[in-house]
Design an enzyme around this catalytic site. Structure first.
Site, PDB file in Angstrom:
ATOM      1  N   GLU A 197      49.643  44.060  31.257  1.00 37.36           N
ATOM      2  CA  GLU A 197      48.860  43.130  32.074  1.00 37.36           C
ATOM      3  C   GLU A 197      47.853  43.888  32.941  1.00 37.36           C
ATOM      4  O   GLU A 197      46.677  43.501  33.042  1.00 37.36           O
ATOM      5  CB  GLU A 197      49.802  42.323  32.965  1.00 37.36           C
ATOM      6  N   ASP A 225      43.749  43.407  32.304  1.00 34.49           N
ATOM      7  CA  ASP A 225      42.863  42.911  33.352  1.00 34.49           C
ATOM      8  C   ASP A 225      41.592  43.749  33.423  1.00 34.49           C
ATOM      9  O   ASP A 225      40.490  43.220  33.592  1.00 34.49           O
ATOM     10  CB  ASP A 225      43.605  42.946  34.692  1.00 34.49           C
ATOM     11  N   ASP A 273      49.021  36.087  33.189  1.00 36.11           N
ATOM     12  CA  ASP A 273      49.471  37.474  33.063  1.00 36.11           C
ATOM     13  C   ASP A 273      49.687  37.845  31.601  1.00 36.11           C
ATOM     14  O   ASP A 273      49.308  38.941  31.154  1.00 36.11           O
ATOM     15  CB  ASP A 273      50.781  37.677  33.836  1.00 36.11           C
ATOM     16  N   GLU A 329      46.431  38.495  29.709  1.00 38.32           N
ATOM     17  CA  GLU A 329      45.907  39.835  29.989  1.00 38.32           C
ATOM     18  C   GLU A 329      46.694  40.895  29.216  1.00 38.32           C
ATOM     19  O   GLU A 329      46.111  41.864  28.709  1.00 38.32           O
ATOM     20  CB  GLU A 329      45.970  40.116  31.487  1.00 38.32           C
TER      21      GLU A 329
END
Length: 229
Positions: free
Chosen positions: A45, A49, A118, A121
């Protein structure tokens, strides 16, 4: 490594067949289901991102070559925020393949916005590690699609417009106060009041705080514009 038919179907929706399916399995494993032999998706995650941010920054620069940083920043935020990632996750039915512990399953984890954002990502990072930046970039641009072209409308939302209205009149930013919360923990319903220092306010109810805040801001703006008309 063999993967389930469910995960094979998910690969088709994602548009990427993993050479290293263990990366996909890790991306869909929530911390509630992790073990010493099955790592969760939190580190992915973190990476995903950053990959998403780079892809969106470059896409926005190409989309509007004359835009200033002041215009690009809110557009960027609208594209990478958790709500947008969760919307994409719902479109590709990511929630259906998440590996969740019993408590998360019972509390509606497959529908939770933060959890879906989450995981989306993490999936981006898994594709990046599996096939490189260009493949991850192509997947992101395909999944985000129209959102990039239409992001100007999303970026200047009702909350932003209400804040600009207040600033133009030398007022403090509006306050958003939660006045009620109903429903079970896995499906709460929030009532939010948008308030100005001058006393004007409007309330709205929605299934997420952000949606309720946006609706309350919209209602208050309509009331204010009606008074000035």
């Amino acid at each position: 490594m063999k993967i389930s038919a469910e995960l094979k179907a998910f690969q088709a929706k994602l548009g990427h067949e993993f050479a290293r399916p263990e990366l996909m399995l890790r991306a869909v494993t929530h911390s509630s289901m992790s073990s010493p032999t099955r790592p969760d998706n939190q580190r992915l995650e973190f990476l995903g991102d950053r990959v998403l941010g780079l892809v969106m920054a470059e896409a926005l620069l190409k989309e509007d070559r004359g835009a200033s940083e002041g215009l690009l920043a809110p557009r960027f935020n609208a594209l990478v925020r958790k709500e947008t990632c969760a919307d994409i996750a719902r479109e590709i039915e990511l929630g259906d393949v998440l590996k969740l512990g019993r408590s998360e399953q019972m509390s509606g984890g497959r529908r939770k916005q933060a959890l879906l954002g989450d995981a989306m990502e993490a999936v981006i990072a898994a594709v990046y590690l599996d096939a490189g930046f260009e493949t991850a970039q192509a997947m992101i641009l395909r999944l985000w699609g129209r959102r990039i072209a239409e992001v100007e409308d999303d970026a200047r939302d009702a909350k932003t417009a209400l804040q600009e209205w207040a600033q133009a009149r030398r007022l403090p930013p509006p306050a958003y106060v939660e006045t009620d919360r109903k429903g079970p923990d896995h499906a709460p319903v929030f009532t939010i009041s948008a308030r100005l220092k001058t006393g004007e306010e409007a309330s709205a109810t929605a299934a997420s705080k952000r949606a309720a805040e946006q609706a309350a801001a919209t209602a208050l703006l309509a009331r204010l514009e009606g008074k000035s008309a």
